[in-house]
Write a protein that holds these residues in place. Structure first.
Motif, PDB file in Angstrom:
ATOM      1  N   LEU A   6      -4.396  -5.094  -3.233  1.00  0.00           N
ATOM      2  CA  LEU A   6      -3.436  -4.225  -2.704  1.00  0.00           C
ATOM      3  C   LEU A   6      -2.411  -5.455  -1.939  1.00  0.00           C
ATOM      4  O   LEU A   6      -3.087  -6.223  -1.221  1.00  0.00           O
ATOM      5  CB  LEU A   6      -3.912  -3.276  -1.716  1.00  0.00           C
ATOM      6  N   GLU A   7      -1.166  -5.558  -2.059  1.00  0.00           N
ATOM      7  CA  GLU A   7      -0.417  -6.380  -1.283  1.00  0.00           C
ATOM      8  C   GLU A   7       0.394  -5.650  -0.576  1.00  0.00           C
ATOM      9  O   GLU A   7       1.271  -4.642  -0.986  1.00  0.00           O
ATOM     10  CB  GLU A   7       0.391  -7.234  -2.238  1.00  0.00           C
ATOM     11  N   ALA A   9       0.114  -4.077   2.345  1.00  0.00           N
ATOM     12  CA  ALA A   9       0.153  -2.785   3.033  1.00  0.00           C
ATOM     13  C   ALA A   9       0.520  -2.984   4.466  1.00  0.00           C
ATOM     14  O   ALA A   9       0.088  -3.715   5.258  1.00  0.00           O
ATOM     15  CB  ALA A   9      -1.504  -2.554   3.113  1.00  0.00           C
ATOM     16  N   ASP A  31      -2.927  -7.980   2.852  1.00  0.00           N
ATOM     17  CA  ASP A  31      -3.198  -8.183   1.494  1.00  0.00           C
ATOM     18  C   ASP A  31      -4.745  -8.348   1.289  1.00  0.00           C
ATOM     19  O   ASP A  31      -5.558  -8.908   1.934  1.00  0.00           O
ATOM     20  CB  ASP A  31      -2.674  -9.374   1.063  1.00  0.00           C
ATOM     21  N   TYR A  53      -8.707   1.888  -5.800  1.00  0.00           N
ATOM     22  CA  TYR A  53      -7.668   1.251  -4.955  1.00  0.00           C
ATOM     23  C   TYR A  53      -7.490   2.141  -3.577  1.00  0.00           C
ATOM     24  O   TYR A  53      -7.364   1.635  -2.335  1.00  0.00           O
ATOM     25  CB  TYR A  53      -6.072   1.585  -5.413  1.00  0.00           C
ATOM     26  N   GLU A  54      -7.709   3.594  -3.840  1.00  0.00           N
ATOM     27  CA  GLU A  54      -7.365   4.377  -2.472  1.00  0.00           C
ATOM     28  C   GLU A  54      -8.769   4.153  -1.751  1.00  0.00           C
ATOM     29  O   GLU A  54      -8.585   4.171  -0.667  1.00  0.00           O
ATOM     30  CB  GLU A  54      -7.811   5.923  -3.033  1.00  0.00           C
ATOM     31  N   TYR A  57      -7.851   0.819   0.323  1.00  0.00           N
ATOM     32  CA  TYR A  57      -6.652   1.328   1.165  1.00  0.00           C
ATOM     33  C   TYR A  57      -7.433   1.777   2.525  1.00  0.00           C
ATOM     34  O   TYR A  57      -7.235   1.815   3.603  1.00  0.00           O
ATOM     35  CB  TYR A  57      -5.637   2.038   0.629  1.00  0.00           C
TER      36      TYR A  57
END
Length: 118
Positions: A6-7, A9, A31, A53-54, A57
Motif C-alpha cells: 500500500l503506498e 495512505a 507506505d 489489502y483491507e 489498511y
C-alpha cells in the motif's frame, strides 16, 4: 516471493515530540510493503492465498490513531501488528512521512523507514 504494498495512505494524526504537535496534528503518508512465499492457485483465486489489502489498511489506520512522540514507535507498532496478523510474512517495510514538520525553514517531509526480516 510475492510483494504486496500500500503506498501513500494519507492520515491526519497527532504524533510529535512537542506538545503543540500532539494538539495541532499534521498530515502523514504511510507506505507498507510485505513479502511472502506462496503457491498461487489460479483456480482457487481467493484471499486465503495472499495478504488482504483491507486488513493491512485497517492496521495502519488504527495505529495512526494512537498518539506517540516519535514516528518510529508508530512504525514499529504497525510492523508488530502486521507480523502478528500474517505470520507467514518473510519481509515487511513500513515508511512514514511526516508532512511539513515544524522546522524554521521550509521542509517537505521527514521520513523514517523500519524493516522486518524473518
Amino acid at each position: 516471493m510475492i510483494n504486496v504494498a500500500l503506498e501513500g495512505a494519507e492520515f491526519y494524526a497527532y504524533h510529535g515530540f512537542y506538545p503543540e504537535e500532539q494538539v495541532i496534528g499534521t498530515h502523514f503518508l504511510v507506505d507498507v510493503q510485505v513479502g511472502f512465499y506462496a503457491d498461487i492457485d489460479v483456480e482457487k483465486d481467493n484471499l486465503s492465498n495472499t495478504v488482504n489489502y483491507e486488513v493491512l489498511y485497517a492496521i495502519i489506520e488504527e495505529e495512526m490513531k494512537h498518539t506517540r512522540k516519535v514516528i518510529e514507535s508508530v512504525a514499529q507498532a504497525i510492523l508488530n501488528r502486521i507480523t502478528t496478523e500474517f505470520v507467514f510474512i518473510e519481509t515487511a517495510i513500513v515508511t512514514i512521512k511526516k508532512q511539513r514538520p515544524p522546522f524554521r525553514g521550509p521542509l517537505k517531509q521527514s521520513v523514517i523507514t523500519l524493516s522486518y526480516h524473518k
